[in-house]
Design a protein around this motif. Sequence first.
Motif, PDB file in Angstrom:
ATOM      1  N   ASP A 117       0.786  -1.079   0.199  1.00 45.13           N
ATOM      2  CA  ASP A 117      -0.068  -0.021   0.090  1.00 45.13           C
ATOM      3  C   ASP A 117       0.919   1.368  -0.103  1.00 45.13           C
ATOM      4  OD1 ASP A 117       0.055   1.045   3.010  1.00 45.13           O
ATOM      5  OD2 ASP A 117       0.076  -0.982   3.014  1.00 45.13           O
ATOM      6  N   ALA A 118       0.310   2.254  -0.280  1.00 37.84           N
ATOM      7  CA  ALA A 118       0.967   3.677  -0.455  1.00 37.84           C
ATOM      8  C   ALA A 118       1.655   4.032   0.658  1.00 37.84           C
ATOM      9  CB  ALA A 118       0.082   4.549  -1.252  1.00 37.84           C
ATOM     10  N   LYS A 119       0.698   3.781   1.495  1.00 34.79           N
ATOM     11  CA  LYS A 119       1.303   4.546   2.975  1.00 34.79           C
ATOM     12  C   LYS A 119       2.552   3.859   3.609  1.00 34.79           C
ATOM     13  CE  LYS A 119      -0.366   5.605   7.884  1.00 34.79           C
ATOM     14  NZ  LYS A 119      -1.318   5.296   8.674  1.00 34.79           N
ATOM     15  N   ARG A 120       2.533   2.674   3.427  1.00 35.28           N
ATOM     16  CA  ARG A 120       3.835   2.244   3.906  1.00 35.28           C
ATOM     17  C   ARG A 120       4.834   2.001   2.920  1.00 35.28           C
ATOM     18  NH1 ARG A 120       0.050  -2.457   5.396  1.00 35.28           N
ATOM     19  NH2 ARG A 120       0.171  -2.524   7.766  1.00 35.28           N
ATOM     20  N   ALA A 121       4.570   1.977   1.512  1.00 35.77           N
ATOM     21  CA  ALA A 121       5.854   2.315   0.647  1.00 35.77           C
ATOM     22  C   ALA A 121       6.362   3.628   0.783  1.00 35.77           C
ATOM     23  CB  ALA A 121       5.026   2.404  -0.740  1.00 35.77           C
ATOM     24  N   ALA A 149      10.866   3.971   9.689  1.00 33.14           N
ATOM     25  CA  ALA A 149       9.502   4.190   9.191  1.00 33.14           C
ATOM     26  C   ALA A 149       8.258   4.222  10.007  1.00 33.14           C
ATOM     27  CB  ALA A 149       9.377   3.112   7.825  1.00 33.14           C
ATOM     28  N   LEU A 150       8.219   3.277  10.980  1.00 28.15           N
ATOM     29  CA  LEU A 150       7.295   3.346  12.088  1.00 28.15           C
ATOM     30  C   LEU A 150       6.934   4.499  12.900  1.00 28.15           C
ATOM     31  CD1 LEU A 150       8.114  -0.295  13.784  1.00 28.15           C
ATOM     32  CD2 LEU A 150       5.743   0.396  12.631  1.00 28.15           C
ATOM     33  N   GLU A 151       8.323   5.118  13.311  1.00 28.00           N
ATOM     34  CA  GLU A 151       8.329   6.587  13.838  1.00 28.00           C
ATOM     35  C   GLU A 151       7.742   7.534  12.845  1.00 28.00           C
ATOM     36  OE1 GLU A 151      12.219   6.957  16.732  1.00 28.00           O
ATOM     37  OE2 GLU A 151      12.508   7.628  14.664  1.00 28.00           O
ATOM     38  N   LEU A 152       7.783   7.444  11.559  1.00 27.00           N
ATOM     39  CA  LEU A 152       7.328   8.498  10.632  1.00 27.00           C
ATOM     40  C   LEU A 152       5.769   8.228  10.530  1.00 27.00           C
ATOM     41  CD1 LEU A 152       9.899   8.159   7.755  1.00 27.00           C
ATOM     42  CD2 LEU A 152       9.592  10.175   9.231  1.00 27.00           C
ATOM     43  N   MET A 153       5.367   6.797  11.035  1.00 24.80           N
ATOM     44  CA  MET A 153       3.789   6.670  10.848  1.00 24.80           C
ATOM     45  C   MET A 153       3.317   6.980  12.426  1.00 24.80           C
ATOM     46  SD  MET A 153       3.870   2.985   9.153  1.00 24.80           S
ATOM     47  CE  MET A 153       2.205   2.670   8.865  1.00 24.80           C
ATOM     48  N   GLY A 154       4.204   7.384  13.144  1.00 23.18           N
ATOM     49  CA  GLY A 154       3.565   7.625  14.804  1.00 23.18           C
ATOM     50  C   GLY A 154       3.661   6.807  15.354  1.00 23.18           C
ATOM     51  N   TYR A 155       4.362   5.588  15.418  1.00 22.75           N
ATOM     52  CA  TYR A 155       4.568   4.295  16.070  1.00 22.75           C
ATOM     53  C   TYR A 155       5.752   4.286  16.821  1.00 22.75           C
ATOM     54  CZ  TYR A 155       0.286   3.087  13.723  1.00 22.75           C
ATOM     55  OH  TYR A 155      -1.158   3.158  12.903  1.00 22.75           O
ATOM     56  N   GLU A 156       5.873   3.677  17.902  1.00 31.66           N
ATOM     57  CA  GLU A 156       7.321   3.317  18.645  1.00 31.66           C
ATOM     58  C   GLU A 156       7.899   2.377  17.869  1.00 31.66           C
ATOM     59  OE1 GLU A 156       8.223   4.787  21.353  1.00 31.66           O
ATOM     60  OE2 GLU A 156       6.562   5.806  21.383  1.00 31.66           O
ATOM     61  N   ARG A 157       9.191   2.389  18.124  1.00 33.81           N
ATOM     62  CA  ARG A 157      10.253   1.329  17.392  1.00 33.81           C
ATOM     63  C   ARG A 157       9.875  -0.154  18.111  1.00 33.81           C
ATOM     64  NH1 ARG A 157      15.726   4.706  18.676  1.00 33.81           N
ATOM     65  NH2 ARG A 157      14.819   6.873  18.043  1.00 33.81           N
ATOM     66  N   GLY A 158       9.749  -0.921  17.244  1.00 38.44           N
ATOM     67  CA  GLY A 158       9.611  -2.408  17.457  1.00 38.44           C
ATOM     68  C   GLY A 158       7.886  -2.586  17.374  1.00 38.44           C
TER      69      GLY A 158
END
Length: 473
Positions: free
Chosen positions: A73-77, A121-130
């Motif tokens: 999907d475009a968001k993850r890409a 990439a997780l950080e850029l999505m607003g999530y924590e590492r891991g």
Amino acid sequence: MDNDQTTEFRIEHDLLGDLPVPKQAYYGVHTLRAMQNFPITGQTIGQVPDLVNALAEIKAACARANQDLEMLDAKRANVIIQACEEIIQGNLHDHFTVDLIQGGAGTSTNMNANEVIANRALELMGYERGEYEHLHPNEHVNMSQSTNDVYPTAIKLALYRGCERLLLALTSLSASFDRKAVEFKDILKIGRTQLQDAVPMTLGQEFKTYAVSMDNLITRLRAALPLISEINMGATAIGTGINTHPNYAKSVCSHLARITGLPVCTSRDLIEATQDMGSFIHLSGVLKHIALKLSKISNDLRLLSSGPRAGIGDINLPAKQAGSSIMPGKVNPVIPEVVNQVAFEVIGLDMTVSMAAEGGQLQLNAFEPIIAHALFQSIAHLCNAMHTLEVNCVDGITPNHEQLQSQMDRSIVLVTALSPYIGYRHATQVAKEALETGKRVYDIVLEKKLIDKEKLDKIMMPQALTTPRAPIV
């Protein structure tokens, strides 16, 4: 306070179980296990920027290809690509922590890249590492890939950039020798074969050969570039392309060419390409050729500058440091010496590449890490050696005019130029007398009235002695 007591951890899980990973780390459990398993050289992949950047370029190209083919999907890409772009700009390289030499055919390197990119990439999505349930290192960053196509492709991209720097170093050193060839073009000297006096030449001609040697090496290195431009992206595990879209290999190659600006192309047969080390073997051979030439030239420079009183002494190398702890005033040819040593190293590393390439079995060669290490080291050290040879030696070389003239005056090999005019028998007699009496060949010829002075002076002109000339009448 001990830093270990204040470090916070997150728990990550793999095939072998749970492992605490430093919370601030962008790498994950697979990288951590590799750090524990392979404390070999102390040099991490993060210390080879070309390799890290190549991994990021590949992951970005893969994300774009998978998005085009509606696999991702475009968001993850987009966040994967953004994380890759940050790495290419020089960020996060210190989180690429696995040793350059590793078991597993490069899997640890690929996993290190997957984890760093995923966590950024997780950080850029607003999530924590891991928090891999949102974006996973294997499922998303490594989609349509295997270590067995990513790793060799990354090595090739990194080697291509290294070869570009090596070409610049060769070009610059060639220009330095060329400048000396022009500077020394009218300085006569005695040529030597088998370490014995031979016929005259100019010092400029001698230095021109070194420039031509560099130019020949440039041609050979450029010829090796198309081989390392062939990639096997889309091969996945063994070259069959399992888990990829039918159009994936073509798409990822197109994106990679655009991202890197390099003329990459997909190998004709991905199964063969995945197990073949031919391009690495060939490049290693070219690097060995460069090393051998540089070592021969360094040998020449040491011989030509030997002395200063009891050696050949044709030239003076720039004095760079005191040469002895016991002999005051001694200065050694330290720059050619260090180039010799780099050459010895590169020749040995070529053997390492050969043995590692031969050691592969069936559909994969597990020894690509040592091949990569050897080639990266050879290129880096050759670049450094050529730079110091140019700047700290060749640019500062001066002729020893007094010694060169003295050798020309005392040389008996000048009779070679006279042989067509006085005959071989007379030339031999002149040479014998010059050797026994110490007289100049020029003076003996005049004394014996074998040639008149006007004609002899024409025969002994520098151009007549050092280039093809029509018979002088």
